[in-house]
Enzyme design. Structure first.
Site, mmCIF file in Angstrom:
data_model
loop_
_atom_site.group_PDB
_atom_site.id
_atom_site.type_symbol
_atom_site.label_atom_id
_atom_site.label_comp_id
_atom_site.label_asym_id
_atom_site.label_seq_id
_atom_site.Cartn_x
_atom_site.Cartn_y
_atom_site.Cartn_z
ATOM 1 C CG ASP A 51 -2.188 1.449 1.533
ATOM 2 O OD1 ASP A 51 -2.441 1.967 0.440
ATOM 3 O OD2 ASP A 51 -1.654 1.764 2.488
ATOM 4 C CB SER A 52 -0.041 4.923 -1.042
ATOM 5 O OG SER A 52 -1.187 4.486 0.485
ATOM 6 C CE1 TYR A 92 2.767 5.397 -3.597
ATOM 7 C CE2 TYR A 92 1.702 3.336 -3.914
ATOM 8 C CZ TYR A 92 3.132 4.304 -4.444
ATOM 9 O OH TYR A 92 3.547 2.774 -3.560
ATOM 10 N N GLY A 93 -2.591 8.680 -3.879
ATOM 11 C CA GLY A 93 -4.663 9.218 -4.642
ATOM 12 C C GLY A 93 -4.245 10.653 -4.433
ATOM 13 C CB CYS A 106 -2.523 1.137 -2.429
ATOM 14 S SG CYS A 106 -2.935 3.052 -3.197
ATOM 15 C CG ASN A 107 -8.865 1.325 -2.774
ATOM 16 O OD1 ASN A 107 -10.693 1.026 -3.465
ATOM 17 N ND2 ASN A 107 -8.818 1.397 -1.863
ATOM 18 C CB THR A 108 -4.331 5.514 -5.515
ATOM 19 O OG1 THR A 108 -5.120 5.496 -4.386
ATOM 20 C CG2 THR A 108 -4.220 6.313 -6.727
ATOM 21 C CD GLU A 152 -2.988 8.501 7.249
ATOM 22 O OE1 GLU A 152 -1.522 9.560 7.377
ATOM 23 O OE2 GLU A 152 -2.502 7.914 5.893
ATOM 24 C CB CYS A 196 -10.002 4.841 -0.369
ATOM 25 S SG CYS A 196 -9.282 5.679 0.629
ATOM 26 C CB THR A 197 -5.879 1.440 2.508
ATOM 27 O OG1 THR A 197 -5.919 2.944 1.929
ATOM 28 C CG2 THR A 197 -5.837 0.666 1.533
ATOM 29 C CG HIS A 198 -6.940 6.242 4.651
ATOM 30 N ND1 HIS A 198 -5.771 5.479 3.849
ATOM 31 C CD2 HIS A 198 -6.014 7.279 5.372
ATOM 32 C CE1 HIS A 198 -4.778 6.099 3.871
ATOM 33 N NE2 HIS A 198 -4.636 6.100 4.742
#
Ligand code: DGL
Length: 271
Positions: free
Chosen positions: A10-11, A42-43, A73-75, A153, A188-190
């Site tokens: 992931d980023s 990355y997004g 990571c989705n991006t 975050e 998105c991961t978050h």
């Protein structure tokens, strides 16, 4: 080979939501997780840069002899998957977009599906294309929700700030009494970290698809099909690698992985 580790990248720390889902589903597998924290996010970057970074991260994990590679990571999945599959041979590569799109198409009755993601993922159109490939009659509305990344975050997952921002992004899509989507993909991961605020904003009836969960199911199936499922009966080992900031990775990452991470567990690597 079946007892080799599964590589996940992931980023940054966001992909730990995917790692958490993977370890819950596949507790006997070994994992090596790489967070490219030096080059996060990355997004907001161009597709060329994300593709280059993603390939470097994938090549770094391939050097550890992984049996399968998961792009958490989705991006990175949206622009990096074709490049990575071209360069990394003999290792199944699984991104998060396809499993998320499949789950959304299965969950939606009306075919009216919303996706929220980073700017890069939305702009690249990978979710929209994947959903329309599976369900050509679908209506897909994809919108960026970049502040969710910072909120997750900062640990502001719940409360008035999270609710205000969730309403800001989601009410325009879900506020209408008629014609609103019946399914929302957290692309998105978050975003699974903000599940409660997102649920408040969209109401109780909307199906929420968490791509972390759906990816874990897909990895499990792919490993079995390829004869690569681990044969060990003891608990697997998780190795954590980052390209920068062991302390921050441990502090912020603990919330995403839902278990304490010590900075000593985090190995710094260069890509
Ligand atoms: N991991 C990214 C994603 O899922 C979010 C954070 C970033 O922008 O790097 O798209």
């Amino acid at each position: 080979m079946s007892n080799a580790p599964i590589g996940v990248f992931d980023s940054g720390v966001g992909g730990l939501t995917v790692l958490e889902a993977l370890t819950a589903r596949l507790p006997h597998e070994h994992f090596i997780y790489l967070g490219d924290t030096a080059r996060l996010p990355y997004g907001t970057k161009s597709p060329e840069t994300v593709a280059r970074y993603s390939l470097q991260a994938a090549q770094a994990l391939a050097r550890y002899g992984v049996k399968c590679l998961v792009i958490a990571c989705n991006t990175a999945s949206s622009v990096g998957l074709p490049v990575i599959t071209r360069y990394i041979e003999n290792v199944p590569v699984i991104g998060v977009i396809e499993p998320g799109a499949q789950a959304a198409c299965a969950a939606s009755r009306s075919g009216n599906i919303a996706v929220i993601a980073t700017e890069g993922t939305v702009r690249g159109g990978a979710y929209q294309q994947a959903i329309l490939r599976i369900r050509p009659d679908a209506q897909v509305n994809a919108e960026p929700a970049p502040l969710f990344v910072a909120l997750a975050e900062e640990g502001l997952n719940e409360g008035s700030i999270a609710d205000d921002i969730a309403n800001h992004y989601l009410r325009p899509m879900f506020g209408a009494t008629e014609g609103a989507p019946d399914t929302l993909v957290l692309g998105c991961t978050h975003f699974p970290m903000l599940a409660r605020a997102i649920r408040h904003a969209v109401g109780p009836k909307v199906q929420i698809v968490d791509s972390a969960e759906t990816t874990a199911v897909s990895v499990d199936a792919r490993l079995r099909k390829a004869g690569l499922a681990g044969t060990r009966s003891t608990e697997g080992v998780v190795r954590l690698l980052a390209t920068d900031g062991r302390e921050r990775f441990a502090r912020v990452g603990s919330r995403f992985l839902k278990r304490p991470i010590s900075p000593d567990e985090v190995e710094l690597v260069d890509l």
